[in-house]
Design a protein around this motif. Structure first.
Motif, PDB file in Angstrom:
ATOM      1  N   TRP A  19       0.853  -1.216   0.000  1.00 14.73           N
ATOM      2  CA  TRP A  19       0.000   0.000   0.000  1.00 14.73           C
ATOM      3  C   TRP A  19       0.873   1.244   0.000  1.00 14.73           C
ATOM      4  N   GLY A  78      -5.509  -0.270  11.745  1.00 16.13           N
ATOM      5  CA  GLY A  78      -5.043  -0.496  10.379  1.00 16.13           C
ATOM      6  C   GLY A  78      -4.465   0.799   9.832  1.00 16.13           C
ATOM      7  N   ASP A 107      -1.967  -1.115  14.676  1.00 12.78           N
ATOM      8  CA  ASP A 107      -1.622  -1.920  13.504  1.00 12.78           C
ATOM      9  C   ASP A 107      -0.841  -3.125  14.032  1.00 12.78           C
ATOM     10  N   LEU A 145      -6.434  -6.506  14.984  1.00 15.84           N
ATOM     11  CA  LEU A 145      -7.853  -6.140  14.928  1.00 15.84           C
ATOM     12  C   LEU A 145      -8.728  -7.215  15.549  1.00 15.84           C
ATOM     13  N   MET A 154      -9.967   1.850   7.899  1.00 17.89           N
ATOM     14  CA  MET A 154      -9.773   2.177   6.486  1.00 17.89           C
ATOM     15  C   MET A 154      -8.885   1.117   5.817  1.00 17.89           C
ATOM     16  N   TYR A 200     -13.531   2.380   4.682  1.00 20.32           N
ATOM     17  CA  TYR A 200     -13.601   2.102   3.240  1.00 20.32           C
ATOM     18  C   TYR A 200     -12.925   0.759   3.022  1.00 20.32           C
TER      19      TYR A 200
HETATM   20  C1  SAM Z   1      -4.340  -1.264   2.998  1.00 19.34           C
HETATM   21  S1  SAM Z   1      -3.523  -0.722   4.464  1.00 19.34           S
HETATM   22  C2  SAM Z   1      -4.489   0.727   4.833  1.00 19.34           C
HETATM   23  C3  SAM Z   1      -3.716   1.768   5.600  1.00 19.34           C
HETATM   24  C4  SAM Z   1      -4.483   3.054   5.949  1.00 19.34           C
HETATM   25  N1  SAM Z   1      -5.594   2.807   6.858  1.00 19.34           N
HETATM   26  C5  SAM Z   1      -5.003   3.729   4.695  1.00 19.34           C
HETATM   27  O1  SAM Z   1      -6.218   3.820   4.519  1.00 19.34           O
HETATM   28  O2  SAM Z   1      -4.190   4.192   3.871  1.00 19.34           O
HETATM   29  C6  SAM Z   1      -4.111  -1.905   5.685  1.00 19.34           C
HETATM   30  C7  SAM Z   1      -3.403  -1.830   7.035  1.00 19.34           C
HETATM   31  O3  SAM Z   1      -4.042  -2.727   7.941  1.00 19.34           O
HETATM   32  C8  SAM Z   1      -3.062  -3.426   8.682  1.00 19.34           C
HETATM   33  N2  SAM Z   1      -3.653  -4.713   9.100  1.00 19.34           N
HETATM   34  C9  SAM Z   1      -4.058  -5.736   8.316  1.00 19.34           C
HETATM   35  N3  SAM Z   1      -4.583  -6.727   9.052  1.00 19.34           N
HETATM   36  C10 SAM Z   1      -4.506  -6.323  10.348  1.00 19.34           C
HETATM   37  C11 SAM Z   1      -4.904  -6.902  11.588  1.00 19.34           C
HETATM   38  N4  SAM Z   1      -5.488  -8.113  11.630  1.00 19.34           N
HETATM   39  N5  SAM Z   1      -4.689  -6.211  12.728  1.00 19.34           N
HETATM   40  C12 SAM Z   1      -4.094  -4.977  12.691  1.00 19.34           C
HETATM   41  N6  SAM Z   1      -3.705  -4.366  11.541  1.00 19.34           N
HETATM   42  C13 SAM Z   1      -3.904  -5.033  10.379  1.00 19.34           C
HETATM   43  C14 SAM Z   1      -1.891  -3.592   7.732  1.00 19.34           C
HETATM   44  O4  SAM Z   1      -0.690  -3.828   8.422  1.00 19.34           O
HETATM   45  C15 SAM Z   1      -1.929  -2.268   6.993  1.00 19.34           C
HETATM   46  O5  SAM Z   1      -1.134  -1.307   7.643  1.00 19.34           O
END
Ligand code: SAM
Length: 265
Positions: free
Chosen positions: A21, A79, A105, A133, A158, A190
């Motif tokens: 990302w 996240g 995160d 999460l 998000m 989103y």
């Molecule tokens: C696509 S990125 C989105 C980042 C930001 N929220 C944005 O909208 O630009 C998804 C984020 O969720 C985190 N993530 C994914 N699964 C997770 C989990 N089970 N618990 C905590 N964080 C998680 C990833 O490490 C990543 O940083």
């Protein structure tokens, strides 16, 4: 700083969602394996980098709405992603310097950067929790060091619920958190939507190697996650259609990323 347990190690050999990302957003916090998957995805869905940027623009508009019109002063952003432009605390504190933000995160690189970069205003507060999460009880426990959970909180999810495949599990995580928050709290999210063949193919490529895997939802399934909340206008829409800035009468083009903001009555 919480979360001394269950730390995943930094693995530069397996593409990670936070780093892919970051690459799509034009950042530098990524490795060759992440760029390789990013490039393969862009070959199939050339707009994906633009979609990432448009999703972040929605994040900023939603947080500005929450801190401004809705008057929310506390944010729980699960996240977080790697720090980039217009992070949640920057947008919220630009409207309300006293805003308090807790980031969560489970990616070790996000953790490393969060320590250095997520510094807010002196009037407000920012904290970072290294947690999953899927452990909402722990998140709430640790968030309560910084947030007053008897006062309204905006839960920001998000681009993360797509990592939880089952709607039941995603809804149960949301409900566990929203049930602990008072009336006047919000959920803003989103995620990728299954609204074109190109995005379905891009996610198939993402999931061949990237960790954790991502699952698209239809706009109807996304709407189901808001059951029990009142949707803020314009409801569940493509991120480009959620209260767009700019004076033009023409609506922006829809993209395969859907969003909504819901209010707890
Ligand atoms: C696509 S990125 C989105 C980042 C930001 N929220 C944005 O909208 O630009 C998804 C984020 O969720 C985190 N993530 C994914 N699964 C997770 C989990 N089970 N618990 C905590 N964080 C998680 C990833 O490490 C990543 O940083």
């Amino acid at each position: 700083m919480g979360g001394e347990q269950s730390k995943p190690k930094l693995d530069t050999g397996v593409p990670q969602t936070a780093r892919i990302w970051n690459y799509l957003l034009g950042g530098k916090d990524n490795f060759a394996v992440d760029r390789e998957v990013g490039d393969q995805i862009i070959t199939n869905l050339p707009h994906l980098a633009e979609n990432a940027r448009l999703s972040r623009a929605y994040l900023a508009r939603a947080v500005r709405y929450l801190a401004g019109e809705a008057g929310v002063r506390q944010f729980l952003d699960i996240g977080t992603g790697l720090p980039t432009a217009d992070n949640t605390h920057e947008v919220a504190q630009s409207v309300a310097p006293e805003a308090r933000i807790v980031y969560v995160d489970n990616d070790p690189l996000v953790l490393a950067h969060a320590r250095a970069l997520l510094v807010g205003t002196p009037e407000g507060a920012t904290d970072y929790i290294d947690a999953d999460l899927r452990d909402p009880d722990r998140i709430l426990r640790e968030a309560s060091r910084t947030l007053d959970l008897s006062q309204p909180v905006a839960l920001i999810l998000m681009g993360i619920l797509g990592h939880v495949e089952s709607d039941e599990e995603a809804k149960s995580i949301i409900d566990t958190i929203m049930d602990r928050l008072p009336s006047g709290s919000y959920l803003a999210m989103y995620d990728g939507s299954d609204t074109s063949e190109a995005v379905t193919e891009a996610v198939r490529i993402w999931n061949i190697s990237a960790n954790p895997k991502y699952h698209l939802r239809s706009p109807e399934r996304i709407a189901g996650l808001f059951q029990g909340l009142d949707l803020v206008e314009p409801g569940v829409v493509s991120v480009t259609r959620w209260r767009p800035d700019g004076g033009s009468d023409a609506l922006p083009e829809e993209i395969d990323q859907y969003c909504a903001v819901g209010h707890k009555p």
